[in-house]
Structures are given as structure tokens and as C-alpha cells.
Design a protein around this motif. Structure first.
Motif, PDB file in Angstrom:
ATOM      1  N   ILE A  30      41.158  84.610  90.452  1.00  0.00           N
ATOM      2  CA  ILE A  30      41.728  83.845  89.338  1.00  0.00           C
ATOM      3  C   ILE A  30      42.644  84.788  88.570  1.00  0.00           C
ATOM      4  O   ILE A  30      42.197  85.770  87.980  1.00  0.00           O
ATOM      5  CB  ILE A  30      40.634  83.252  88.432  1.00  0.00           C
ATOM      6  N   ASP A  31      43.927  84.484  88.615  1.00  0.00           N
ATOM      7  CA  ASP A  31      44.970  85.338  88.052  1.00  0.00           C
ATOM      8  C   ASP A  31      45.297  84.886  86.628  1.00  0.00           C
ATOM      9  O   ASP A  31      46.205  84.099  86.403  1.00  0.00           O
ATOM     10  CB  ASP A  31      46.209  85.259  88.957  1.00  0.00           C
ATOM     11  N   ALA A  32      44.538  85.399  85.658  1.00  0.00           N
ATOM     12  CA  ALA A  32      44.733  85.011  84.263  1.00  0.00           C
ATOM     13  C   ALA A  32      45.982  85.642  83.662  1.00  0.00           C
ATOM     14  O   ALA A  32      46.515  85.142  82.678  1.00  0.00           O
ATOM     15  CB  ALA A  32      43.501  85.378  83.436  1.00  0.00           C
ATOM     16  N   ASP A  33      46.459  86.730  84.247  1.00  0.00           N
ATOM     17  CA  ASP A  33      47.703  87.352  83.776  1.00  0.00           C
ATOM     18  C   ASP A  33      48.931  86.715  84.412  1.00  0.00           C
ATOM     19  O   ASP A  33      50.056  86.981  83.994  1.00  0.00           O
ATOM     20  CB  ASP A  33      47.704  88.853  84.075  1.00  0.00           C
ATOM     21  N   LYS A  34      48.714  85.934  85.461  1.00  0.00           N
ATOM     22  CA  LYS A  34      49.782  85.231  86.181  1.00  0.00           C
ATOM     23  C   LYS A  34      50.852  86.194  86.687  1.00  0.00           C
ATOM     24  O   LYS A  34      52.036  85.903  86.658  1.00  0.00           O
ATOM     25  CB  LYS A  34      50.383  84.135  85.299  1.00  0.00           C
ATOM     26  N   LYS A  35      50.419  87.345  87.182  1.00  0.00           N
ATOM     27  CA  LYS A  35      51.350  88.386  87.640  1.00  0.00           C
ATOM     28  C   LYS A  35      51.249  88.676  89.122  1.00  0.00           C
ATOM     29  O   LYS A  35      51.996  89.478  89.647  1.00  0.00           O
ATOM     30  CB  LYS A  35      51.109  89.675  86.850  1.00  0.00           C
ATOM     31  N   GLY A  36      50.299  88.065  89.786  1.00  0.00           N
ATOM     32  CA  GLY A  36      50.096  88.386  91.185  1.00  0.00           C
ATOM     33  C   GLY A  36      49.262  89.644  91.330  1.00  0.00           C
ATOM     34  O   GLY A  36      48.873  90.272  90.346  1.00  0.00           O
ATOM     35  N   LEU A  37      48.985  89.996  92.554  1.00  0.00           N
ATOM     36  CA  LEU A  37      48.187  91.192  92.811  1.00  0.00           C
ATOM     37  C   LEU A  37      49.103  92.391  93.009  1.00  0.00           C
ATOM     38  O   LEU A  37      50.311  92.235  93.128  1.00  0.00           O
ATOM     39  CB  LEU A  37      47.269  90.970  94.016  1.00  0.00           C
ATOM     40  N   SER A  38      48.511  93.564  93.076  1.00  0.00           N
ATOM     41  CA  SER A  38      49.318  94.785  92.956  1.00  0.00           C
ATOM     42  C   SER A  38      49.593  95.522  94.261  1.00  0.00           C
ATOM     43  O   SER A  38      50.070  96.640  94.227  1.00  0.00           O
ATOM     44  CB  SER A  38      48.625  95.735  91.969  1.00  0.00           C
ATOM     45  N   TRP A  39      49.298  94.910  95.393  1.00  0.00           N
ATOM     46  CA  TRP A  39      49.580  95.627  96.637  1.00  0.00           C
ATOM     47  C   TRP A  39      50.494  94.810  97.534  1.00  0.00           C
ATOM     48  O   TRP A  39      50.541  93.590  97.467  1.00  0.00           O
ATOM     49  CB  TRP A  39      48.295  96.021  97.370  1.00  0.00           C
ATOM     50  N   ARG A  40      51.239  95.509  98.361  1.00  0.00           N
ATOM     51  CA  ARG A  40      52.181  94.887  99.282  1.00  0.00           C
ATOM     52  C   ARG A  40      51.422  93.986 100.266  1.00  0.00           C
ATOM     53  O   ARG A  40      50.414  94.382 100.820  1.00  0.00           O
ATOM     54  CB  ARG A  40      52.931  95.967 100.044  1.00  0.00           C
ATOM     55  N   GLY A  41      51.920  92.785 100.456  1.00  0.00           N
ATOM     56  CA  GLY A  41      51.322  91.863 101.416  1.00  0.00           C
ATOM     57  C   GLY A  41      50.158  91.042 100.878  1.00  0.00           C
ATOM     58  O   GLY A  41      49.498  90.340 101.640  1.00  0.00           O
ATOM     59  N   TRP A  42      49.920  91.100  99.576  1.00  0.00           N
ATOM     60  CA  TRP A  42      48.779  90.369  99.024  1.00  0.00           C
ATOM     61  C   TRP A  42      48.889  88.864  99.243  1.00  0.00           C
ATOM     62  O   TRP A  42      47.871  88.189  99.408  1.00  0.00           O
ATOM     63  CB  TRP A  42      48.568  90.693  97.542  1.00  0.00           C
ATOM     64  N   ARG A  43      50.120  88.329  99.297  1.00  0.00           N
ATOM     65  CA  ARG A  43      50.305  86.878  99.472  1.00  0.00           C
ATOM     66  C   ARG A  43      49.833  86.393 100.846  1.00  0.00           C
ATOM     67  O   ARG A  43      49.557  85.223 101.032  1.00  0.00           O
ATOM     68  CB  ARG A  43      51.768  86.514  99.247  1.00  0.00           C
TER      69      ARG A  43
END
Length: 142
Positions: A30-43
Motif C-alpha cells: 500500500i503506497d501511501a506516499d504515492k511515489k512507487g517503490l525504490s528499485w529498478r524493475g519494481w513495476r
């Protein structure tokens, strides 16, 4: 009784990045900061299409999501809420024009309710709250 953990640290300390060690098939983010995750390829690991990623900073909605996941998704073993600060700021800004002390009590209550409920779920579930620490530094960097 589910487990509740808080990862607390300064910005850039690796709190979010440490989540990459968890299995995306067993983790809901749950991304409460709405910034995505911090590593390459997380999507490729986390997305709404994979049903393991949700952007939301509303405490009431997050509480409902956590409850729903706990009840209906037994394959999910970890729920990450990143960051609890984002939830607090959203609640604070939503009520920014209000006067008086009550809104601060309500802010504390909304966060308390979210944390308090986090131990009410199935035994194999861990809920991880990620939080930013505020560090005061003087002119010398300490």
C-alpha cells in the motif's frame, strides 16, 4: 493474532528498498506516499494488475483494504504500508482549514486505529508500517 512491525528511519536509509527481499506473490504493498517503490524493475513485481499494489493515503480506506486482504487473500503473508507519515499528512491536509485542538486528537486517533487493528488478523499475516524519522542537525552536520 497477526504481527505488526514498524521500520523507522531517515529518508534514503533503505526502508522501502528492504521490501524487495519479500516475495511479491505473498506481499501486498500500500503506497501511501504515492511515489512507487525504490528499485529498478519494481513495476514487474508490484502493480494493480498483479493485485498486490494500491496507491492510497486515506486511513479509513487502508484499514478496509487490510481487513479485506486479511480475510480474502490467504496467500498474502505481508502487507506493507509505506509510509505512515503519508497517511498522517493526508489526514492533516484534508482538515487544514479547521481550527481547534480536536483535529489533532482525530489525527492521532486515525493512526492509532490503523495500528491497533493491525494485530487483529490471522496468525500468518505481518503488517509492516514504514515511517520516516525526522532528524535535527546543527550547522556541523550532527
Amino acid at each position: 493474532m497477526s504481527k505488526s512491525i514498524c521500520i523507522f528511519g531517515e529518508s534514503g536509509a533503505g526502508k522501502t528498498t528492504s521490501i524487495r527481499t519479500l516475495s511479491p506473490q505473498e506481499t501486498y504493498y500500500i503506497d501511501a506516499d504515492k511515489k512507487g517503490l525504490s528499485w529498478r524493475g519494481w513495476r514487474e513485481q508490484y502493480s494493480t494488475e498483479k493485485n498486490n499494489y494500491f496507491k492510497c493515503a486515506n486511513a479509513t480506506k487502508i484499514k478496509a483494504y487490510v481487513s479485506n486482504i486479511a480475510q480474502k487473500a490467504p496467500h498474502i503473508k505481508n502487507i506493507i504500508i509505506d509510509t505512515i507519515n503519508g497517511v498522517m499528512i493526508t489526514d492533516e491536509m484534508k482538515r487544514s482549514k479547521e481550527k481547534g485542538f480536536d483535529k489533532w486528537i482525530d489525527l492521532a486517533t486515525c493512526i492509532w486505529d490503523l495500528i491497533d487493528v493491525s494485530t487483529d488478523f490471522r496468525e500468518d499475516l505481518t503488517i509492516v508500517f514504514i515511517a520516516h524519522a525526522q532528524t535535527e542537525r546543527d550547522d556541523s552536520g550532527y
